[in-house]
Design an enzyme around this catalytic site. Structure first.
Site, PDB file in Angstrom:
ATOM      1  N   ASP A  34     -10.578  88.615  35.245  1.00  0.00           N
ATOM      2  CA  ASP A  34      -9.137  88.782  35.451  1.00  0.00           C
ATOM      3  C   ASP A  34      -8.615  87.831  36.526  1.00  0.00           C
ATOM      4  O   ASP A  34      -9.353  87.420  37.417  1.00  0.00           O
ATOM      5  CB  ASP A  34      -8.858  90.250  35.844  1.00  0.00           C
ATOM      6  N   HIS A  51      -6.189  79.948  32.129  1.00  0.00           N
ATOM      7  CA  HIS A  51      -7.162  80.332  31.099  1.00  0.00           C
ATOM      8  C   HIS A  51      -8.140  79.183  30.845  1.00  0.00           C
ATOM      9  O   HIS A  51      -9.334  79.390  30.656  1.00  0.00           O
ATOM     10  CB  HIS A  51      -6.451  80.712  29.794  1.00  0.00           C
ATOM     11  N   LEU A 145     -30.845  84.814  27.141  1.00  0.00           N
ATOM     12  CA  LEU A 145     -29.692  85.654  27.500  1.00  0.00           C
ATOM     13  C   LEU A 145     -28.801  85.948  26.293  1.00  0.00           C
ATOM     14  O   LEU A 145     -28.510  85.055  25.487  1.00  0.00           O
ATOM     15  CB  LEU A 145     -28.854  84.911  28.551  1.00  0.00           C
TER      16      LEU A 145
HETATM   17  C1  IPE Z   1      -8.086  93.041  31.165  1.00  0.00           C
HETATM   18  O1  IPE Z   1      -7.199  92.288  31.916  1.00  0.00           O
HETATM   19  C2  IPE Z   1      -8.411  92.337  29.890  1.00  0.00           C
HETATM   20  C3  IPE Z   1      -9.206  91.132  30.014  1.00  0.00           C
HETATM   21  C4  IPE Z   1      -9.697  90.637  31.112  1.00  0.00           C
HETATM   22  C5  IPE Z   1      -9.486  90.453  28.784  1.00  0.00           C
HETATM   23  P1  IPE Z   1      -5.619  92.531  31.832  1.00  0.00           P
HETATM   24  O2  IPE Z   1      -5.020  91.549  32.752  1.00  0.00           O
HETATM   25  O3  IPE Z   1      -5.174  92.526  30.425  1.00  0.00           O
HETATM   26  O4  IPE Z   1      -5.501  94.017  32.406  1.00  0.00           O
HETATM   27  P2  IPE Z   1      -4.251  94.771  33.035  1.00  0.00           P
HETATM   28  O5  IPE Z   1      -3.108  94.587  32.080  1.00  0.00           O
HETATM   29  O6  IPE Z   1      -3.966  94.144  34.346  1.00  0.00           O
HETATM   30  O7  IPE Z   1      -4.709  96.172  33.166  1.00  0.00           O
HETATM   31  C1  IPE Z   2      -7.467  87.389  32.489  1.00  0.00           C
HETATM   32  O1  IPE Z   2      -6.482  86.808  33.255  1.00  0.00           O
HETATM   33  C2  IPE Z   2      -7.557  86.804  31.109  1.00  0.00           C
HETATM   34  C3  IPE Z   2      -7.036  87.678  30.040  1.00  0.00           C
HETATM   35  C4  IPE Z   2      -6.585  88.884  30.195  1.00  0.00           C
HETATM   36  C5  IPE Z   2      -7.049  87.120  28.703  1.00  0.00           C
HETATM   37  P1  IPE Z   2      -4.972  87.250  33.168  1.00  0.00           P
HETATM   38  O2  IPE Z   2      -4.288  86.433  32.136  1.00  0.00           O
HETATM   39  O3  IPE Z   2      -4.859  88.716  32.976  1.00  0.00           O
HETATM   40  O4  IPE Z   2      -4.438  86.845  34.601  1.00  0.00           O
HETATM   41  P2  IPE Z   2      -3.485  87.675  35.535  1.00  0.00           P
HETATM   42  O5  IPE Z   2      -4.080  89.044  35.671  1.00  0.00           O
HETATM   43  O6  IPE Z   2      -2.153  87.714  34.860  1.00  0.00           O
HETATM   44  O7  IPE Z   2      -3.468  86.928  36.810  1.00  0.00           O
HETATM   45 MG    MG Z   3      -4.771  90.279  34.235  1.00  0.00          MG
END
Ligand code: IPE
Ligand code: IPE
Ligand code: MG
Length: 254
Positions: A34, A51, A145
């Site tokens: 995240d 990303h 792995l």
């Molecule tokens: C969780 O992250 C999903 C992934 C890392 C793929 P999100 O960014 O979607 O989660 P919330 O919305 O903050 O809970």
């Molecule tokens: C995690 O990073 C990747 C996915 C959920 C696909 P985010 O896109 O949720 O990044 P933040 O949480 O908005 O910073």
């Molecule tokens: Mg996120």
């Protein structure tokens, strides 16, 4: 007596643990990757740049996990809730697996990594699914792995579908109610024959599960860091492994 007790305390104190030791390495590490968007925002970049940069962290951590002797690495890459994001972002996230595999598949094969996916992957765009299936096929006989990508994964749906499947089997007379146990439930989940994660890592400072492996994480150790996923390094990964080594898993016992 007191000396013995003190000795015990000393052994459990927070001294650094030697990573070379192969004991007490988590067999299965699951990561909620995240913070890509916030990482990009901090740099004045579009979210998709975050990303893109997160992809490099995937490679880094895969190699670090392999080197540390981890057997299974599950990475939460896209949740069933992430479809709510703006179309351009979803489109980019769907292209990422193709980009990642184009760049890294050969090296994953060289490293004896077996790629798997976990989620409602039939609902992914055809091209995305093709690239992933190709990687799964080409690495199926690798014995190192297991790199398990959670894509279009959601735990509540996973549990609900498992319950439906079990109910169907009971109704069809293929299964007796008394045969339903935790083991059976586990095997009906998308994680199938994977062992439960020993260690869950979540980056970016959020302290929640976001619908990730709710059943499987029942007794997992959890480690949270403020670090955004694109800047998650081997050192951060080792930090989590060292913390894991210091934890006493009791499973309700003493
Ligand atoms: C969780 O992250 C999903 C992934 C890392 C793929 P999100 O960014 O979607 O989660 P919330 O919305 O903050 O809970
Ligand atoms: C995690 O990073 C990747 C996915 C959920 C696909 P985010 O896109 O949720 O990044 P933040 O949480 O908005 O910073
Ligand atoms: Mg996120």
């Amino acid at each position: 007596m007191i000396k013995r007790l003190l000795g015990k305390l000393d052994r459990s104190s927070k001294k650094p643990v030697d990573l070379e030791r192969t004991d007490n390495v988590p067999r299965h590490v699951a990561i909620i990757m995240d913070g890509n968007g916030r990482w990009a925002k901090k740099r004045g970049l579009p979210r998709i740049a975050g990303h893109h940069s997160g992809m490099k962290a995937v490679k880094r951590v895969t190699l670090a996990a392999k080197a540390a002797g981890v057997e299974y690495l599950t990475l939460y890459a896209f949740s069933t809730e992430n479809w709510k994001r703006p179309k351009e972002e979803v489109d980019y996230l769907m292209k990422l697996p193709m980009e990642f595999l184009e760049l890294e598949l050969a090296d994953l094969i060289r490293n004896n990594v077996q790629v798997r996916m976990m989620g409602y992957t039939n609902e992914l765009p055809k091209q995305t699914l093709n690239a992933l299936e190709d990687a799964v096929r080409k690495t199926a006989s690798n014995t190192g792995l297991i790199l398990n990508f959670a894509l279009n994964y959601g735990s509540r749906r996973e549990m609900m579908e498992a319950v439906k499947q079990i109910a169907d089997d009971v109704q069809a007379g293929k299964l007796d109610c008394n045969q339903i146990d935790e083991q059976l439930m586990s095997t009906r989940l998308l994680s199938g024959d994977l062992p439960d994660p020993d260690l869950l890592i979540r980056t970016s400072g959020e302290i929640r599960l976001s619908n990730f492996m709710l059943w499987q994480l029942a007794y997992s150790e959890m480690w949270f860091t403020e670090v955004y996923w694109p800047e998650f390094s081997e050192e951060h990964f080792h930090e989590a492994l060292m913390e894991y080594k210091r934890r006493a898993r009791r499973y309700g016992g003493l």
